[in-house]
Every structure is written in structure tokens, then in C-alpha cells.
Design a protein around this motif. Structure first.
Motif, mmCIF file in Angstrom:
data_model
loop_
_atom_site.group_PDB
_atom_site.id
_atom_site.type_symbol
_atom_site.label_atom_id
_atom_site.label_comp_id
_atom_site.label_asym_id
_atom_site.label_seq_id
_atom_site.Cartn_x
_atom_site.Cartn_y
_atom_site.Cartn_z
ATOM 1 N N ASP A 138 0.819 -1.216 0.000
ATOM 2 C CA ASP A 138 0.000 0.000 0.000
ATOM 3 C C ASP A 138 0.852 1.265 0.000
ATOM 4 O O ASP A 138 0.541 2.241 -0.686
ATOM 5 C CB ASP A 138 -0.969 -0.001 1.186
ATOM 6 N N VAL A 139 1.946 1.264 0.758
ATOM 7 C CA VAL A 139 2.853 2.425 0.781
ATOM 8 C C VAL A 139 3.495 2.608 -0.592
ATOM 9 O O VAL A 139 3.582 3.732 -1.102
ATOM 10 C CB VAL A 139 3.925 2.263 1.890
ATOM 11 N N LEU A 140 3.924 1.512 -1.203
ATOM 12 C CA LEU A 140 4.523 1.603 -2.542
ATOM 13 C C LEU A 140 3.522 2.150 -3.555
ATOM 14 O O LEU A 140 3.859 2.997 -4.380
ATOM 15 C CB LEU A 140 5.039 0.234 -2.985
ATOM 16 N N ILE A 141 2.300 1.673 -3.487
ATOM 17 C CA ILE A 141 1.260 2.139 -4.410
ATOM 18 C C ILE A 141 0.978 3.621 -4.184
ATOM 19 O O ILE A 141 0.901 4.412 -5.122
ATOM 20 C CB ILE A 141 -0.025 1.295 -4.261
ATOM 21 N N GLU A 142 0.838 3.999 -2.919
ATOM 22 C CA GLU A 142 0.531 5.386 -2.566
ATOM 23 C C GLU A 142 1.625 6.349 -3.031
ATOM 24 O O GLU A 142 1.348 7.486 -3.420
ATOM 25 C CB GLU A 142 0.332 5.506 -1.052
ATOM 26 N N ASN A 143 2.874 5.900 -3.013
ATOM 27 C CA ASN A 143 4.002 6.770 -3.349
ATOM 28 C C ASN A 143 4.443 6.670 -4.805
ATOM 29 O O ASN A 143 5.486 7.197 -5.161
ATOM 30 C CB ASN A 143 5.173 6.481 -2.417
ATOM 31 N N THR A 144 3.651 6.017 -5.626
ATOM 32 C CA THR A 144 3.985 5.900 -7.042
ATOM 33 C C THR A 144 3.644 7.211 -7.743
ATOM 34 O O THR A 144 2.535 7.730 -7.604
ATOM 35 C CB THR A 144 3.210 4.738 -7.680
ATOM 36 N N LEU A 145 4.599 7.725 -8.493
ATOM 37 C CA LEU A 145 4.386 8.975 -9.220
ATOM 38 C C LEU A 145 3.422 8.773 -10.381
ATOM 39 O O LEU A 145 3.347 7.688 -10.963
ATOM 40 C CB LEU A 145 5.727 9.497 -9.753
ATOM 41 N N ASN A 146 2.722 9.820 -10.738
ATOM 42 C CA ASN A 146 1.804 9.841 -11.882
ATOM 43 C C ASN A 146 0.714 8.773 -11.783
ATOM 44 O O ASN A 146 0.220 8.292 -12.790
ATOM 45 C CB ASN A 146 2.575 9.666 -13.203
ATOM 46 N N ARG A 147 0.357 8.389 -10.586
ATOM 47 C CA ARG A 147 -0.670 7.379 -10.380
ATOM 48 C C ARG A 147 -2.036 8.041 -10.391
ATOM 49 O O ARG A 147 -2.238 9.091 -9.799
ATOM 50 C CB ARG A 147 -0.456 6.671 -9.042
ATOM 51 N N THR A 148 -2.956 7.431 -11.113
ATOM 52 C CA THR A 148 -4.344 7.880 -11.097
ATOM 53 C C THR A 148 -5.179 6.753 -10.472
ATOM 54 O O THR A 148 -4.695 5.624 -10.360
ATOM 55 C CB THR A 148 -4.851 8.172 -12.526
ATOM 56 N N PRO A 149 -6.418 7.017 -10.093
ATOM 57 C CA PRO A 149 -7.235 5.979 -9.457
ATOM 58 C C PRO A 149 -7.429 4.720 -10.315
ATOM 59 O O PRO A 149 -7.626 3.643 -9.795
ATOM 60 C CB PRO A 149 -8.579 6.672 -9.207
#
Length: 182
Positions: free
Chosen positions: A13-24
Motif C-alpha cells: 500500500d505504501v509503494l502504491i501510494e508513493n507511485t508517481l503519476n498514479r491515477t485511481p
């Protein structure tokens, strides 16, 4: 975090949250695989299935074969835990097919053999195909007896006539007909 599903889920979850240019609606196959495995270990099967299915679709679309077979393996394990045997076997078969496809791209025969050995050991052995199971698969899931009954239905025989012809009870014929319809 191996062996600690809750911790693995936190990390994913932390890795996903901190991914750049991530959209829902962004699907990241590697992170979805990590999260899906952690959810599977926590027996949160519906969430794991949704994530792994999305990861598989994205990996397939992007042509990320090394990730694809791992996702299919994870789905197979998930389905095994849910007692969804046929779906699990199908996922493992798909994973094996991708592994074979990847192996064809390795020119060095020793390296190819090592890859195949290492990847296939991570998958359960395929079930031996008995003659009965092969026939059933070849005929749309119908057993020999069900095919006999279907043939008699096709020529207009009643349940009583089928029972008499095959030396069965009408109740048994009705059960076979229910299986055929299912």
C-alpha cells in the motif's frame, strides 16, 4: 515481510501510494501482484481476485510475459484455496504456456532448461489425464453415460424408454439429464 501478510500489505500500500503519476484507474501489475498475494494470505479472496485479474489483463495487454505467468500462478493459488479446481488448473495451464513461450526466447539451451526447471517447480504438477477425464473434456464435459442419454433424447426417447434401454431407473436418467443441462 514474507510470512507476514499484514506487513506485506502495508508495504504494498505504501509503494502504491508513493507511485508517481498514479491515477485511481492505474493498474501496476507488479504491485497488484504483491497486494493480491497478501490479500490471498489474509483470505480476502474477493479483493485479491479483483486485483489479480486487473493485473493479469494489464500485463497481458502490455506484453509483460515475465510478470504474466506469476500473476496467473497467484490466481491459480487463490482459486485452489477457494476450491475452484477447474479455474485453478486453467490458470496454472496458462502460466505453463507463458513459461514455454518465454523459454523459446532463450537461445542458450542450458539456461533455457534451468529457467524451465526453476519456473515449473513453482507450479503444481498438472493432474494426469485419465482416459475418462480426456473423453469428458473432449465432449464438452459430458461423461460417456451422459452422451448416451443425450443421443437417445435427440432421437425422441422418453425418460422411461431411456431407462429401459440403458437398464437404469428413471430417477437416474433424470439426474443425468440435469447434469447434461447444467
Amino acid at each position: 515481510a514474507q510470512g507476514d501478510a499484514a506487513r506485506a500489505l502495508e508495504i504494498a500500500d505504501v509503494l502504491i501510494e508513493n507511485t508517481l503519476n498514479r491515477t485511481p484507474d492505474t493498474v501496476m501489475p507488479r504491485l497488484w501482484l504483491l497486494r493480491g498475494n497478501a490479500l490471498t494470505q489474509q483470505r480476502r479472496f474477493d479483493e485479491a481476485d479483483a486485483l489479480l485479474t486487473a493485473a493479469r489483463a494489464t500485463a497481458d495487454t502490455r506484453g509483460v510475459k515475465p510478470m504474466l505467468w506469476r500473476i496467473e500462478r497467484a490466481l491459480g493459488k487463490l482459486y485452489q484455496l477457494q476450491k475452484r479446481r477447474k479455474e485453478a488448473e486453467a490458470q496454472f495451464a496458462d502460466a505453463r504456456a507463458v513459461i514455454q513461450e518465454l523459454a523459446q526466447t532463450i537461445s542458450d539451451s542450458a539456461l533455457r532448461a534451468n529457467f524451465l526447471r526453476g519456473a515449473n517447480v513453482l507450479l503444481p504438477r498438472p493432474r494426469e489425464l485419465t482416459v475418462r477425464r480426456a473423453d469428458k473434456a473432449r465432449f464438452g464435459g459430458l461423461t460417456t453415460r451422459e452422451r448416451q442419454i443425450a443421443a437417445l433424447i435427440a432421437v425422441g426417447k422418453s425418460n422411461r424408454e431411456i431407462a429401459d434401454a440403458l437398464v437404469l431407473s428413471e430417477r437416474t436418467v433424470a439426474a443425468h439429464i440435469a447434469n447434461i443441462l447444467n
